[in-house]
Scaffold this active site. Structure first.
Site, short mmCIF file in Angstrom:
data_model
loop_
_atom_site.label_atom_id
_atom_site.label_comp_id
_atom_site.label_asym_id
_atom_site.label_seq_id
_atom_site.Cartn_x
_atom_site.Cartn_y
_atom_site.Cartn_z
N ASP A 31 3.28 13.62 -21.99
CA ASP A 31 3.18 14.92 -22.65
C ASP A 31 3.90 14.84 -23.99
O ASP A 31 5.00 14.28 -24.09
CB ASP A 31 3.80 16.01 -21.76
CG ASP A 31 3.43 17.41 -22.22
OD1 ASP A 31 2.76 18.11 -21.45
OD2 ASP A 31 3.82 17.80 -23.34
N ASN A 89 -0.76 24.47 -14.18
CA ASN A 89 -0.79 25.81 -14.75
C ASN A 89 -2.23 26.29 -14.60
O ASN A 89 -3.17 25.57 -14.96
CB ASN A 89 -0.35 25.81 -16.21
CG ASN A 89 1.12 25.47 -16.35
OD1 ASN A 89 1.92 25.76 -15.47
ND2 ASN A 89 1.49 24.84 -17.45
N VAL A 98 -4.49 24.18 -22.35
CA VAL A 98 -5.62 23.28 -22.56
C VAL A 98 -6.60 23.45 -21.39
O VAL A 98 -6.23 23.27 -20.23
CB VAL A 98 -5.16 21.80 -22.66
CG1 VAL A 98 -6.36 20.89 -22.90
CG2 VAL A 98 -4.13 21.63 -23.77
N HIS A 102 -5.45 19.58 -15.62
CA HIS A 102 -4.44 18.52 -15.73
C HIS A 102 -3.27 18.81 -14.81
O HIS A 102 -2.90 19.97 -14.61
CB HIS A 102 -3.97 18.35 -17.18
CG HIS A 102 -3.54 19.62 -17.83
ND1 HIS A 102 -4.43 20.54 -18.33
CD2 HIS A 102 -2.31 20.14 -18.05
CE1 HIS A 102 -3.76 21.56 -18.85
NE2 HIS A 102 -2.47 21.35 -18.68
N HIS A 104 0.69 18.24 -14.18
CA HIS A 104 1.97 17.88 -14.80
C HIS A 104 2.81 17.11 -13.78
O HIS A 104 2.97 17.56 -12.64
CB HIS A 104 2.75 19.14 -15.20
CG HIS A 104 2.17 19.90 -16.35
ND1 HIS A 104 2.61 19.75 -17.63
CD2 HIS A 104 1.19 20.84 -16.39
CE1 HIS A 104 1.93 20.57 -18.44
NE2 HIS A 104 1.06 21.24 -17.70
P1 AMP Z 1 -0.78 23.44 -20.17
O1 AMP Z 1 0.13 24.44 -20.85
O2 AMP Z 1 -0.60 23.37 -18.70
O3 AMP Z 1 -2.22 23.61 -20.61
O4 AMP Z 1 -0.29 22.02 -20.68
C1 AMP Z 1 -0.77 21.41 -21.83
C2 AMP Z 1 0.23 20.35 -22.19
O5 AMP Z 1 -0.37 19.49 -23.13
C3 AMP Z 1 1.52 20.89 -22.82
O6 AMP Z 1 2.63 20.54 -22.00
C4 AMP Z 1 1.55 20.19 -24.19
O7 AMP Z 1 2.84 19.78 -24.56
C5 AMP Z 1 0.64 19.00 -23.96
N1 AMP Z 1 -0.01 18.45 -25.15
C6 AMP Z 1 -0.58 19.14 -26.17
N2 AMP Z 1 -1.12 18.29 -27.07
C7 AMP Z 1 -0.88 17.03 -26.61
C8 AMP Z 1 -1.20 15.72 -27.08
N3 AMP Z 1 -1.86 15.51 -28.22
N4 AMP Z 1 -0.77 14.66 -26.34
C9 AMP Z 1 -0.09 14.84 -25.19
N5 AMP Z 1 0.22 16.07 -24.69
C10 AMP Z 1 -0.17 17.15 -25.38
#
Ligand code: AMP
Length: 113
Positions: A31, A89, A98, A102, A104
């Site tokens: 992340d 989430n 996103v 995914h 975590h």
């Molecule tokens: P969520 O809030 O569950 O959708 O998690 C999305 C996660 O993606 C967050 O913890 C961000 O820090 C992570 N994230 C966003 N852009 C990137 C990226 N380019 N590479 C790796 N992680 C990312």
């Protein structure tokens, strides 16, 4: 057709990621804003396994969370991480930013690479 999300672009290599786990079906990458010494995101690679969120699971994609959990378990074994937290989430109101399912993986133990 689904607009490619950030994580689609990571799977295709259009956006770079710090990949720490890569199999036929699952990709794990660090992340970018880690909330623990080890913070990895696990996603399904194949289009047939794409689902935006737990909120959108169907009978056809019900296996995907298990695929990701199993990958996280295998990653932990390989890295010698004995304890960790796993979380999804679910939906914007659940903190999901996103729209690509995914998992975590968070651990207080750091990994080498
Ligand atoms: P969520 O809030 O569950 O959708 O998690 C999305 C996660 O993606 C967050 O913890 C961000 O820090 C992570 N994230 C966003 N852009 C990137 C990226 N380019 N590479 C790796 N992680 C990312």
């Amino acid at each position: 057709m689904q607009e490619p999300t950030l994580f689609h672009k990571i799977v295709t290599g259009d956006i770079p990621a710090d990949v720490v786990y890569d199999t036929e079906n699952v990709l794990g990458f660090k992340d970018i804003h880690p909330k623990a010494p080890t913070h990895v995101l696990f996603i399904a690679k194949k289009e047939k396994d794409f689902v935006p969120s737990i909120v959108n699971l169907t009978d056809d994609t019900a296996h995907v969370p298990t695929l990701l959990i199993r990958a996280a378990q295998q990653f932990a074994i390989k890295k010698g991480i004995e304890g960790y937290k796993l979380s999804f989430n679910c939906g914007a109101q659940g903190g999901q930013e996103v729209s690509y399912l995914h998992l975590h993986f968070l651990a207080s133990q750091a990994i080498d690479s």
